[in-house]
Design an enzyme around this catalytic site. Structure first.
Site, PDB file in Angstrom:
ATOM      1  N   GLY A  75       5.471   2.849   0.276  1.00 44.47           N
ATOM      2  CA  GLY A  75       6.287   3.597  -0.689  1.00 44.47           C
ATOM      3  C   GLY A  75       5.620   3.580  -2.043  1.00 44.47           C
ATOM      4  O   GLY A  75       4.416   3.303  -2.158  1.00 44.47           O
ATOM      5  N   SER A 127       0.848  -1.195   0.000  1.00 38.52           N
ATOM      6  CA  SER A 127       0.000   0.000   0.000  1.00 38.52           C
ATOM      7  C   SER A 127       0.878   1.237   0.000  1.00 38.52           C
ATOM      8  O   SER A 127       2.096   1.153   0.114  1.00 38.52           O
ATOM      9  CB  SER A 127      -0.921  -0.006   1.215  1.00 38.52           C
ATOM     10  OG  SER A 127      -0.169   0.320   2.370  1.00 38.52           O
ATOM     11  N   LYS A 128       0.194   2.376  -0.098  1.00 41.81           N
ATOM     12  CA  LYS A 128       0.883   3.659  -0.179  1.00 41.81           C
ATOM     13  C   LYS A 128       1.897   3.856   0.932  1.00 41.81           C
ATOM     14  O   LYS A 128       2.963   4.408   0.723  1.00 41.81           O
ATOM     15  CB  LYS A 128      -0.156   4.786  -0.079  1.00 41.81           C
ATOM     16  CG  LYS A 128      -0.505   5.391  -1.404  1.00 41.81           C
ATOM     17  CD  LYS A 128      -0.959   6.845  -1.222  1.00 41.81           C
ATOM     18  CE  LYS A 128      -1.204   7.460  -2.577  1.00 41.81           C
ATOM     19  NZ  LYS A 128      -2.514   7.074  -3.137  1.00 41.81           N
ATOM     20  N   ARG A 129       1.540   3.392   2.135  1.00 46.39           N
ATOM     21  CA  ARG A 129       2.437   3.685   3.256  1.00 46.39           C
ATOM     22  C   ARG A 129       3.784   2.973   3.111  1.00 46.39           C
ATOM     23  O   ARG A 129       4.761   3.340   3.738  1.00 46.39           O
ATOM     24  CB  ARG A 129       1.753   3.357   4.589  1.00 46.39           C
ATOM     25  CG  ARG A 129       1.732   1.914   4.924  1.00 46.39           C
ATOM     26  CD  ARG A 129       0.830   1.592   6.113  1.00 46.39           C
ATOM     27  NE  ARG A 129       0.403   0.225   6.013  1.00 46.39           N
ATOM     28  CZ  ARG A 129       1.134  -0.799   6.397  1.00 46.39           C
ATOM     29  NH1 ARG A 129       2.310  -0.608   6.944  1.00 46.39           N
ATOM     30  NH2 ARG A 129       0.697  -2.040   6.233  1.00 46.39           N
TER      31      ARG A 129
END
Ligand code: GLU
Length: 467
Positions: free
Chosen positions: A244, A240-242
């Site tokens: 990277g 996911s986005k968190r």
């Protein structure tokens, strides 16, 4: 049999690396087996499938060097054909019209759940006489799911996978407005495009069992399936986005080379001995599905960075220079004229040794195009003491007298100057580097001076000596 694979993305506005990897595997598999790789844009969600979203896909694939061997197929243009197949199944009694209302379906679900059964359609119109059909009532079309036995798939990655047919309900293939559902569209398109191998993420495995019903009802051969484990984050959770960057465009902007991203994505979940850095030719030669692992792979950003560094060092100087010039043109206060390009190109062998991304490479080249007075980072300022500035004034005179201004001449001048002043070479070279680059790091000092050229070197030295 000629192998025909496809990549069938839905345009969402980004090309996720999981999808890019699926595209790469399909591409390499087709190439390895002397077959064809096709592209199908699954654009039936007209709201999301804007031209921009389609362009993002095409640009991303082009950048990755993954080309389709035939004109791309746009799924939305084939809806009539999909509906035609549904009608054929209706005529052959393998599908039926369902007149259930939304309330009836809701009730069905609630009863099933209250009785502890999974919420499936109960087949209420399956065997009903079509004469019972209410007039002028919208209907869907459902396929008759097999009720006994099981469906077995011999997946080329997952091995044998089975589902009891009782687990599957009579899925809708045409909606009440007459439009085909996704599952039907995929099957009809894969069949009509003569796809022999469907290689996709294992999040599609349950779809595959539903799609198998349609193949069987139509009497069509199933393609071979290979369901790839998904890419997880470094911590094992879904990427996911968190964690990277996740999309091809992000990696491109962060300064990754397409070869490096390809190479990394290939190695993520596929292996051939300890082969690590593989050219496209080697990838095609070695790739096969038996090298694909069964467990999810973990994204390792540090490894990707390392692989990028390796590819950067192998990359052609002129190509890297073009990219750097593009990035420099977005920066303030850096010239990007022809003279600057020549400087960057000249210093590229030294610059590319030290950078892991194109962003770092551009940053490290920027000093070549800045104008006097340069700004100096903290380390450079520390080096530019009054004594060193005085020393640089004398060194400037020595370099000014040098003719021709070439590598051996510069080297000899610096050595001789150090000796005469009873200094170690570094004590001369470091302040000099600070004066001409604004920082304490650059490729070898001789190459750096050569790239700048005599006039610019003398002007930069004079600027600090005079201060
Ligand atoms: N359009 C689907 C997706 O983007 C892929 C379908 C398929 O590969 O069969 O997830």
């Amino acid at each position: 049999m000629t192998v025909r694979t496809r990549f069938a993305p839905s345009p969402t506005g980004l090309l996720h690396i999981g999808n890019a990897r699926a595209a790469l595997f399909n591409f390499l598999y087709a190439r390895h087996h002397g077959g064809k790789f096709l592209l199908r844009v699954e654009d039936t969600d007209r709201e999301r499938s804007t031209q921009k979203a389609v362009d993002v896909l095409f640009d991303g694939l082009a950048w990755m060097g993954i080309q389709s061997d035939e004109e791309p197929v746009f799924q939305s243009t084939r809806q009539e054909r999909h509906a035609q197949v549904a009608h054929e199944l209706l005529e052959r009694g393998l599908a039926y019209r369902c007149y259930c209302t939304a309330e009836e379906l809701k009730e069905m679900r609630e009863t099933a759940m209250a009785e502890g059964r999974p919420p499936r359609y109960n087949g209420m119109w399956r065997d009903r006489d079509p004469a019972d059909a209410p007039k002028d009532t919208p209907h869907t079309v459902r396929i008759k799911a097999p009720r006994e036995g099981e469906t077995v798939l011999h997946d080329l990655v997952q091995g044998e996978v089975r589902v009891a047919n009782a687990e599957m309900d009579d899925m809708i293939i045409l909606r009440a407005d007459g439009t085909p559902v996704y599952q039907l569209a995929v099957v009809v398109d894969d069949h009509d495009m003569d796809i022999t191998h469907v290689i996709r993420g294992d999040d599609h495995l349950t779809n595959t069992f539903r799609q198998a019903m349609i193949y069987r009802a139509m009497g069509w051969d199933l393609p071979k399936f290979a369901h790839l484990p998904l890419i997880h984050g470094p911590d094992g959770a879904k990427l996911s986005k968190r964690h990277g960057a996740q999309s091809v465009v992000e990696f491109r902007e962060m300064g990754y080379l397409p070869e490096a991203l390809n190479n990394y994505l290939l190695r993520l979940g596929w292996g051939h001995g300890d082969a690590e850095i593989l050219s496209r030719e080697e990838q095609i030669r070695l790739f096969d599905l038996d090298g694909v692992g069964r467990s999810p792979s973990r994204m390792d950003y540090a490894k990707l960075l390392h692989i990028n560094g390796v590819w950067m060092r192998q990359a052609d100087d002129a190509r890297l220079t073009d990219d750097v010039m593009d990035r420099l043109s977005q920066m303030d206060g850096v010239s990007t004229d022809e003279a600057m390009r020549a400087r960057v190109l000249r210093l590229m062998p030294g610059l590319k040794e030290r950078a892991k991304t194109l962003v770092e490479l551009a940053d490290s080249a920027a000093f070549l195009g800045r104008s006097i007075p340069l700004s100096f980072d903290a380390k450079a300022q520390k080096l530019l003491t009054p004594e060193n500035r005085a020393m640089l004034a004398r060194l400037g005179a020595a370099l000014g007298a040098l003719a021709p201004f070439d590598g051996p001449g510069i080297d000899a001048t610096l050595r001789q100057f150090a000796e005469e002043n009873e200094l170690k070479l570094g004590k001369v070279a470091q302040p000099l580097r600070a004066a001409v680059t604004g920082s304490s790091m650059s490729p070898g000092i001789d190459d750096t001076l050569l790239a700048l050229g005599r006039d610019e070197v003398l002007a930069r030295i004079k600027a600090v000596a005079d201060e």
